[in-house]
Design an enzyme around this catalytic site. Sequence first.
Site, PDB file in Angstrom:
ATOM      1  NE  ARG A   1      -4.224  -1.839   1.799  1.00 21.20           N
ATOM      2  CZ  ARG A   1      -5.255  -2.056   2.601  1.00 21.20           C
ATOM      3  NH1 ARG A   1      -5.257  -1.555   3.826  1.00 21.20           N
ATOM      4  NH2 ARG A   1      -6.274  -2.775   2.202  1.00 21.20           N
TER       5      ARG A   1
ATOM      6  CE  LYS B   1     -21.471 -15.433   7.859  1.00 13.93           C
ATOM      7  NZ  LYS B   1     -21.783 -14.646   9.065  1.00 13.93           N
TER       8      LYS B   1
ATOM      9  N   GLY C   1      -8.834  -8.407   0.501  1.00  8.53           N
ATOM     10  CA  GLY C   1      -7.621  -8.918   1.138  1.00  8.53           C
ATOM     11  C   GLY C   1      -7.387 -10.403   0.946  1.00  8.53           C
TER      12      GLY C   1
ATOM     13  N   GLY D   1     -13.805  -3.447   0.934  1.00 13.81           N
ATOM     14  CA  GLY D   1     -15.148  -2.870   1.077  1.00 13.81           C
ATOM     15  C   GLY D   1     -15.500  -1.918  -0.040  1.00 13.81           C
TER      16      GLY D   1
END
Length: 388
Positions: free
Chosen positions: A34, A196, A347, A370
Amino acid sequence: MKDIKTLEVSGKRVLVRVDYNVPLSEGQVTDDTRIRASLPTLRWLREKEARVILCSHLGRPKGQRVPEMSLRPVAERLAELLGTPVKFVEDCIGEAVEKEVQALQQGEVLLLENLRFHKGETKNDPEFAEALARLAEVYVNDAFSVSHRAHASVVGVPQRLKEKAAGFQLKREVDYLSRALESPERPLVAVAGGAKISGKIEVLNNLLSRVDKLLIGGAMANTFLASQGLSLGRSLVEETELETAREILLAARERGVKVYLPVDLVVAESQEEEGEEVPVNRVPESKAAYDIGEETVALFTRALSRAGTILWNGPLGLFEKPAFAKGTVAVARAIAAENALTLAGGGDTLAAIKAAGVTHAFSYLSTGGGAFLEFLAGKELPGLKALE
């Protein structure tokens, strides 16, 4: 959304929101991916003789000063990568910080302490945002990975500064994702994994209006298989989302989207055991699915063949365990082998690609889990809207 190249920055104080939420061990950065991603923007600003102020969060200190989450080790690693000293100040707002900022010379770089040591960052507190904005004349967002959060450094500051733009990293990410969703080379194939359905319903629904094929693996696939009446033993199945799974499959059929589900699974009585491959309709009651089987890998590989664009989010099994990593690694290599625009985000997905040794072969890897998902879901990201 303005491009950084349109800004006049010479001699000006430029506040750059970066994402330096990197892993640390014993005061050392263990993965600087990053930090490296921000280098093009920082080098450009230094060449243009801007006075560069960097702000980021690290971890979740919840408004407390946690020494283990200090950004000081990041400043040291950044200095090595930039090849120039990087100043560090032990707070991100206040008189001491303002003094350090005023002393900055053209081309110099200052990294502020962890934004989340203040509760005002995540609450987008007006006073905190005002104090941050006071430090600068120009704002640059180069952190796509936090642009889905309406935090002070992402939304509050650009609302208070007239001169603002996207850094090179953020613009590149938005350009790649927009291209994949709005004007993709076809066929467009999406690979969805992870545990999920519940966290990805909006993503799946938005993708159905855009993709030609949808490949579903990971524990998420269990719920889809169970929705078709299959018994999956002790596998993770979201009982509350069975109807949702059926609705998604029906919507795909109505839109002519071909959905690929596993045809065989690697099952075991526990995560610690070696698994065995069984067809999806023969999962023993005492066992749970932890990976896709070889036949499914072959099926998915054929489905990916000759794709124009491939989007991937979520591992296809419990890849952290070597016994259940084969499916994810094989599909990662199959995607990498295609002559297509290939994008992956999140990730776990990036870790799986690294484990497969094919990081270099992907067109673009998104560090923002996200934000990547919200963009795929067709949502407006607050951090991008704030740059308009």
